[in-house]
Structures are given as C-alpha cells and as structure tokens.
Design a protein around this motif. Sequence first.
Motif, PDB file in Angstrom:
ATOM      1  N   LYS A   1       0.824  -1.211   0.000  1.00  0.00           N
ATOM      2  CA  LYS A   1       0.000   0.000   0.000  1.00  0.00           C
ATOM      3  C   LYS A   1       0.858   1.262   0.000  1.00  0.00           C
ATOM      4  O   LYS A   1       0.549   2.241  -0.702  1.00  0.00           O
ATOM      5  N   ALA A   2       1.925   1.237   0.788  1.00  0.00           N
ATOM      6  CA  ALA A   2       2.802   2.404   0.827  1.00  0.00           C
ATOM      7  C   ALA A   2       3.465   2.638  -0.524  1.00  0.00           C
ATOM      8  O   ALA A   2       3.559   3.781  -0.998  1.00  0.00           O
ATOM      9  N   LEU A   3       3.935   1.569  -1.168  1.00  0.00           N
ATOM     10  CA  LEU A   3       4.564   1.704  -2.484  1.00  0.00           C
ATOM     11  C   LEU A   3       3.566   2.183  -3.538  1.00  0.00           C
ATOM     12  O   LEU A   3       3.889   3.027  -4.379  1.00  0.00           O
ATOM     13  N   MET A   4       2.359   1.650  -3.512  1.00  0.00           N
ATOM     14  CA  MET A   4       1.339   2.097  -4.464  1.00  0.00           C
ATOM     15  C   MET A   4       1.047   3.579  -4.273  1.00  0.00           C
ATOM     16  O   MET A   4       0.975   4.347  -5.252  1.00  0.00           O
ATOM     17  N   SER A   5       0.875   3.995  -3.038  1.00  0.00           N
ATOM     18  CA  SER A   5       0.495   5.381  -2.754  1.00  0.00           C
ATOM     19  C   SER A   5       1.639   6.356  -3.015  1.00  0.00           C
ATOM     20  O   SER A   5       1.429   7.436  -3.590  1.00  0.00           O
ATOM     21  N   ASP A   6       2.853   5.987  -2.593  1.00  0.00           N
ATOM     22  CA  ASP A   6       3.976   6.932  -2.635  1.00  0.00           C
ATOM     23  C   ASP A   6       4.750   6.906  -3.949  1.00  0.00           C
ATOM     24  O   ASP A   6       5.349   7.920  -4.332  1.00  0.00           O
ATOM     25  N   GLU A   7       4.761   5.760  -4.613  1.00  0.00           N
ATOM     26  CA  GLU A   7       5.596   5.608  -5.796  1.00  0.00           C
ATOM     27  C   GLU A   7       4.813   5.330  -7.076  1.00  0.00           C
ATOM     28  O   GLU A   7       4.975   6.011  -8.086  1.00  0.00           O
ATOM     29  N   VAL A   8       3.942   4.320  -7.036  1.00  0.00           N
ATOM     30  CA  VAL A   8       3.335   3.832  -8.278  1.00  0.00           C
ATOM     31  C   VAL A   8       2.291   4.799  -8.822  1.00  0.00           C
ATOM     32  O   VAL A   8       2.349   5.214  -9.993  1.00  0.00           O
ATOM     33  N   LEU A   9       1.318   5.179  -8.005  1.00  0.00           N
ATOM     34  CA  LEU A   9       0.243   6.039  -8.504  1.00  0.00           C
ATOM     35  C   LEU A   9       0.755   7.400  -8.975  1.00  0.00           C
ATOM     36  O   LEU A   9       0.338   7.874 -10.042  1.00  0.00           O
ATOM     37  N   PRO A  10       1.648   8.062  -8.237  1.00  0.00           N
ATOM     38  CA  PRO A  10       2.179   9.332  -8.770  1.00  0.00           C
ATOM     39  C   PRO A  10       2.886   9.158 -10.104  1.00  0.00           C
ATOM     40  O   PRO A  10       2.759  10.012 -10.997  1.00  0.00           O
ATOM     41  N   ARG A  11       3.648   8.066 -10.269  1.00  0.00           N
ATOM     42  CA  ARG A  11       4.345   7.839 -11.543  1.00  0.00           C
ATOM     43  C   ARG A  11       3.357   7.578 -12.678  1.00  0.00           C
ATOM     44  O   ARG A  11       3.546   8.042 -13.810  1.00  0.00           O
TER      45      ARG A  11
END
Length: 423
Positions: A157-167
Amino acid sequence: MRAEIITIGDEILIGQIHDTNATWISQRLNEAGIKVGERTTVGDDSEQIDEAIDRALARAEVVIVTGGLGPTKDDITKSTLASYFGCGLALHRPTYEFLEKMLAERGIAFNELNRGQAVLPTGCTVLPNRNGTAPGMWFERDGRVLVSLPGVPFEMKALMSDEVLPRLCDQFRLQANVHRTVITFGLAESVLATTIAPWEEALPSYLKLAYLPNPQFIRLRLSAYEVDRDRAEREIEAQFAALRKLIPAYFLGFEGATVQSAVADMLTERGETLAVAESCTGGVLSASFTAMAGASAYFLGGVVSYSNDIKTSVLGVDSQTLAAHGAVSREVAEQMAAGVRRLMNSTYAIATTGIAGPGGGTPDKPVGTVWMAIATPEGVYSRLIHYGLLREQNIQRATAQVTNMLRLYMIGGMNVLVNEGVL
C-alpha cells in the motif's frame, strides 16, 4: 486506460489466505482513472507467471504484480521478471545500504538472504520500500508498464500510494472513473428492474448501471469511465435523486446504508426511541442497532425472551394466549411488542417470535415461520413471513424484515404498510 492485476502465491490458490491486495489495488486504480479489466492469481511457477504476464500486457497498458519477492528460494518473481524482460541481476547499492542500516537498527543480523534482496533486475526502475526489505520494480516495454510489488499489504500500500500512482499519473493522461452506489430493500431483483426500467433506459449513455443483489438488499451502482469527474458526479447525484422519487419506500441510502441505519437516522432526527423484544432472533436484532455508533441516543434496550416464562413475567404476555395460540403466533408477537414498549416507555418497539430451525417445526408451523410485530403510538401491527430451512439466514432475514416494517411505518404510517403489501 486499462490495467490488470496478477497475484502470485501458492498460499492464495490453496485458500490459506485471502487476496485482499487485489481488491485494494483495484479501488486505488479506479480512483486514479484506470479501469481494472482482469485479475489473475498464479502459483509460484515461472512458466505460469510468464504466461500471465504475456496475456496481461497484450490487453492492458498497466500491469500490477504482487507477491513472490521474499528472500527465500520459493520466492521467484524477481528472477522470473529479469528473465522475462531480458536483463540480468545485479546488486543495487542504494537498496543494499538501506537494508544494512535498517536491519542494524532493528538488531537483526545482515546475512546472505538479506543481501539477495538487494540483487535486482538491471532493466527496472527500483521503487524504494521504506517499510520492508523487498523494493518494488517498475518495467516498461512498448509504452506499457509492469510494476512488481511485495505481497505484504502495508508495504504494498505504501509503495502504491507513494511511488506507483504518482508515476502513473505523470506518465499517462488520466481521466476519472466515478462510481456511486445506493442500497435498496424490499423488492426482488426482477421486480426492481421492471419498476425502474424507464429510469434506467433514460440514463446517459456514458453511465453504466449494475445490479448487485445479496440476500438482504440490492445495491445499484452507477459508473462512469474516463470522464470529467465533476460533471459525472453531478449527473450521478441527479440520477439517484430521480431514482429516490421513483422508489421512495425501497430507497435506503448510499453505500453502507442498512435498514437499521435508516431507522436510526429517523429516530435520531425526531428524538424518538426504540425498544426490542426477541425470541427467534436471539439478540441479533438488538445487536444490529447497538453495533452502530450513537445508538444510546435512541435505543433503550431489549429483552431476549426465549422462554415462555420470560414472555409472561417480563413482557406481560398473557399465559392463556400462549396456551391457546402458541409462542409463534400473531397474538404473542403483538403482546411482546406492546409489552416491551410499555416496559421501557419507548416511542416504538419491535418483536420477533418464530422457528429459526433446523428443528422445532410442525406441519402447521414449519421451520422458517416467523411472526413479527411493531408497537407504535397509533397501535400494534404484525405480519407473518415464511422463510426457509437455514437457521442463520432465517435470523438475519427476520431481523432485517421487522426493522424494515418499522422503517415503512415511520415513513408514512399505517397507510404505507398497507400500500406496500406489508399488512
């Protein structure tokens, strides 16, 4: 834009754990304007993973893969992806240094398995995982993106929110996907569909209606894909306002609404109170109200009168009535409701008495027979319903039906009960 989700793990295929990750990822992608077209689960097998990726990349611009990134030999996702994208594996120094520091701070020895977590495909963009030992990986090919994330939910969840979705938002021009759901109660799916057919046929073409039935109620969801969010939200609100006028007695509210919450809202707004007398529902009816925050404002209490002695000594049910008609009868249900209303000095009361099963039925009163009643300032009203043979389902349905009976009365009095076929 379309996405697909691939979940990797034998533990999911054998039913050892539930795949909650895919559900959460689907919600986040839809909020970002990316429609999830398919979700796939495969085992820890390189050939299965390759085949699943082939299919997904052929159909979707974005593929999210979760699982199989642990430090042990059964976690093969990383090596499989390196082979799939035709690149090697090499030590990623920033990840190595982060892991070494993090484990030292936690007092954990840094060994070869930990070092292996820092060996990553050379063809990916590494997504730093600040909450665990397995970083995420971002691959691109022919304008399409594949992201590999750890299966541990809070790390993913942290990776999706902080990295994946913004990219993803930076890389693709995304429009919104908008969903809104209402809850209806009291009409079978086929009857509901027939009743609202003119409304459904008049919906704008970009709005899609879905019927989502369960044994308790029917959810109606309106969805709009790749649209201007503000415009779609306004249109959906207007359409549901029209629907409410079309089926006022059956419209409970928006997602999360129940018959209990609808009654609770009316009681709170009016400053009125409720008491409950139960036999066959065994406390479930009371619990359905007290489970909601703020119940103390309107819920005075309940009596679970499983025995006839309690029905007579506490609720004031007449012993001769019990002898003449039995505990499962109109007369007893009405006396239970009137008795608990009098006992607790409440505005309204509701009561249930029946045969939940699986035993206890007779030819005259088979399993699933339930009498229910409501006591109001105007009088006491009751109805008989025959359910099936499943105990838990009978209890849940009786709980919902008697509560809905009170809801209908509160909407418009006895006339609504008559008009809706309750009495």
